[in-house]
Design a protein around this motif. Structure first.
Motif, mmCIF file in Angstrom:
data_model
loop_
_atom_site.group_PDB
_atom_site.id
_atom_site.type_symbol
_atom_site.label_atom_id
_atom_site.label_comp_id
_atom_site.label_asym_id
_atom_site.label_seq_id
_atom_site.Cartn_x
_atom_site.Cartn_y
_atom_site.Cartn_z
ATOM 1 N N ARG A 7 0.881 -1.077 -0.053
ATOM 2 C CA ARG A 7 0.089 -0.109 -0.017
ATOM 3 C C ARG A 7 0.956 1.411 0.007
ATOM 4 N N HIS A 8 1.833 1.299 0.833
ATOM 5 C CA HIS A 8 3.030 2.405 0.758
ATOM 6 C C HIS A 8 3.463 2.802 -0.450
ATOM 7 N N GLU A 11 0.709 3.944 -2.932
ATOM 8 C CA GLU A 11 0.276 5.453 -2.631
ATOM 9 C C GLU A 11 1.425 6.606 -2.966
ATOM 10 N N GLN A 51 -5.372 12.724 -1.292
ATOM 11 C CA GLN A 51 -5.456 12.471 0.145
ATOM 12 C C GLN A 51 -7.081 12.107 0.502
ATOM 13 N N ALA A 54 -8.212 9.020 -1.309
ATOM 14 C CA ALA A 54 -7.664 7.934 -0.518
ATOM 15 C C ALA A 54 -8.084 7.454 0.680
ATOM 16 N N ARG A 55 -9.032 8.808 1.120
ATOM 17 C CA ARG A 55 -9.778 8.745 2.269
ATOM 18 C C ARG A 55 -8.805 8.523 3.516
ATOM 19 N N GLU A 56 -7.553 9.185 3.436
ATOM 20 C CA GLU A 56 -6.607 9.087 4.367
ATOM 21 C C GLU A 56 -7.119 9.609 5.527
ATOM 22 N N GLU A 70 -0.134 6.693 12.365
ATOM 23 C CA GLU A 70 -0.618 7.297 11.017
ATOM 24 C C GLU A 70 0.234 8.431 10.433
ATOM 25 N N ARG A 73 3.237 7.411 8.857
ATOM 26 C CA ARG A 73 3.097 6.623 7.682
ATOM 27 C C ARG A 73 2.786 7.884 6.703
ATOM 28 N N GLN A 74 1.960 8.798 7.130
ATOM 29 C CA GLN A 74 1.544 9.802 6.073
ATOM 30 C C GLN A 74 2.896 10.833 5.697
ATOM 31 N N LEU A 77 5.216 9.185 3.073
ATOM 32 C CA LEU A 77 4.421 9.100 2.080
ATOM 33 C C LEU A 77 5.314 10.477 1.030
ATOM 34 N N TYR A 239 -5.032 20.440 5.630
ATOM 35 C CA TYR A 239 -4.207 19.563 6.286
ATOM 36 C C TYR A 239 -4.141 19.745 7.616
#
Length: 350
Positions: A7-8, A11, A51, A54-56, A70, A73-74, A77, A239
């Motif tokens: 996934r990473h 994305e 974003q 992708a429903r982040e 999370e 992780r973001q 990216l 953001y």
């Protein structure tokens, strides 16, 4: 390869592909975002749109431990892949830290150094979340960067983070030789909550007459009362949200009354800038983002310092959002802004 890793990769590739499109193509995808006479950079606009598609999840909607994972992780990216000549994990007193050594500052001797505090609302962030911008700052500025972790809320409330930041600065003065730092060319800096910690540390240094050559404040939080037009304009959709800001306040200083939130350790804009203190305050490079809820309070602090006689350079990146310091890999306009910040750091410690 695990599902999370796949996934990473997917994305990250999709994001870089979209934001890496030629500018003329980006401008044709969707409508420009104009607010307060400013136009959002097209690559930032497309990143925010991706974003949403992708429903982040917003980190503030998750349990704290999950939100911390999370956020990392973001940030991964959008992180860049810049390299430095050396990096060393170490302890700064009781705190975890990482030293970045660029090619220009290798070898023995005393070198310019930035003591860096990460952002994250005093609740999130660590050495990993801000690894990429520290690498870029070190390499582009040609200065050593010492990134320091500090205690986070809600486990550790105000003034824990402030006390840790000040302790890290004092440690640096006492152990400059161990990290190859020239105490005549020291800077403190950080982004968001980290900018708040850097500003408060610089105030303490000036009050005590301790050496400091530069403050590098990137969209810093400076006023815990937060009654600003930028918060009303940009508190949703760019953001950093009103919800995140409220969560951070509830986690870090829920015990403080409105009057107590004027404490300069959490709200530097209310510091007593007596002439003797102002004369000793290190010069400031303070930058804000045009589409940032914290924009107005950061700029108010710059004006307050300038009125007190402190040397201040204020730079607003009108087309950027809060968090651009971390977006060194996926967003060209953000990376260009960070490179400019690095050059100001280099000039300030020359």
């Amino acid at each position: 390869m695990t599902f999370s890793r796949v996934r990473h990769v997917v994305e990250r590739s999709a994001l870089r592909g979209l934001t890496g499109l030629p500018g003329v193509v980006q401008r044709r995808v969707g409508r420009p975002v104009v607010r307060d006479t400013q136009t959002l950079a097209d690559d930032v606009r497309l990143m925010l749109a991706l974003q949403r598609l992708a429903r982040e999840p917003a980190v503030e909607t998750l349990p704290v431990a999950q939100g911390r994972r999370e956020l990392n992780r973001q940030t991964a990216l959008v992180a860049g892949d810049d390299q430095v000549a050396e990096e060393h994990d170490l302890r700064v007193g009781d705190l975890a830290a990482r030293l970045y050594v660029p090619q220009a500052c290798q070898g023995p001797g005393a070198h310019p150094l930035l003591l860096f505090f990460h952002g994250g609302g005093f609740v999130y962030g660590d050495l990993a979340s801000h690894d990429a911008p520290c690498r870029l700052l070190a390499q582009e500025a040609g200065v050593r960067v010492l990134s320091v972790d500090y205690r986070l809320a809600p486990e550790h409330r105000f003034p824990a983070a402030h006390d840790d930041a000040l302790a890290a600065y004092r440690w640096l003065l006492e152990h400059a030789d161990e990290v190859g730092a020239d105490t005549a060319r020291l800077a403190v800096g950080g982004d968001s909550a980290g900018g708040n910690l850097a500003a408060a540390t610089a105030l303490a240094a000036a009050e005590e007459g301790l050496p400091l050559a530069l403050q590098l404040l990137v969209y810093p939080g400076t006023d815990a009362l937060r009654d600003t037009e930028s918060l009303r304009l940009f508190g949703d959709g760019f953001y950093l949200t009103q919800g995140f800001i409220d969560l951070a306040a509830d986690a870090y200083y829920p015990q403080l009354s409105e009057e107590e939130r004027r404490d300069p350790r959490i709200s530097p804009v209310y510091a007593d800038l007596a002439p003797a203190v102002a004369a000793r305050l290190a010069p400031v490079f303070l930058c804000t983002a045009g589409f940032d809820p914290l924009r107005d309070e950061g700029e108010a602090y710059a004006r307050r310092l300038e009125e007190a006689g402190v040397a201040v350079e204020l730079r607003r990146f009108e087309d950027q959002i809060h968090g651009f310091l971390n977006m060194t890999g996926a967003v060209r306009s953000s990376r260009a802004a960070v490179v400019e910040v690095a050059h100001r750091l280099s000039a300030g410690l020359a």
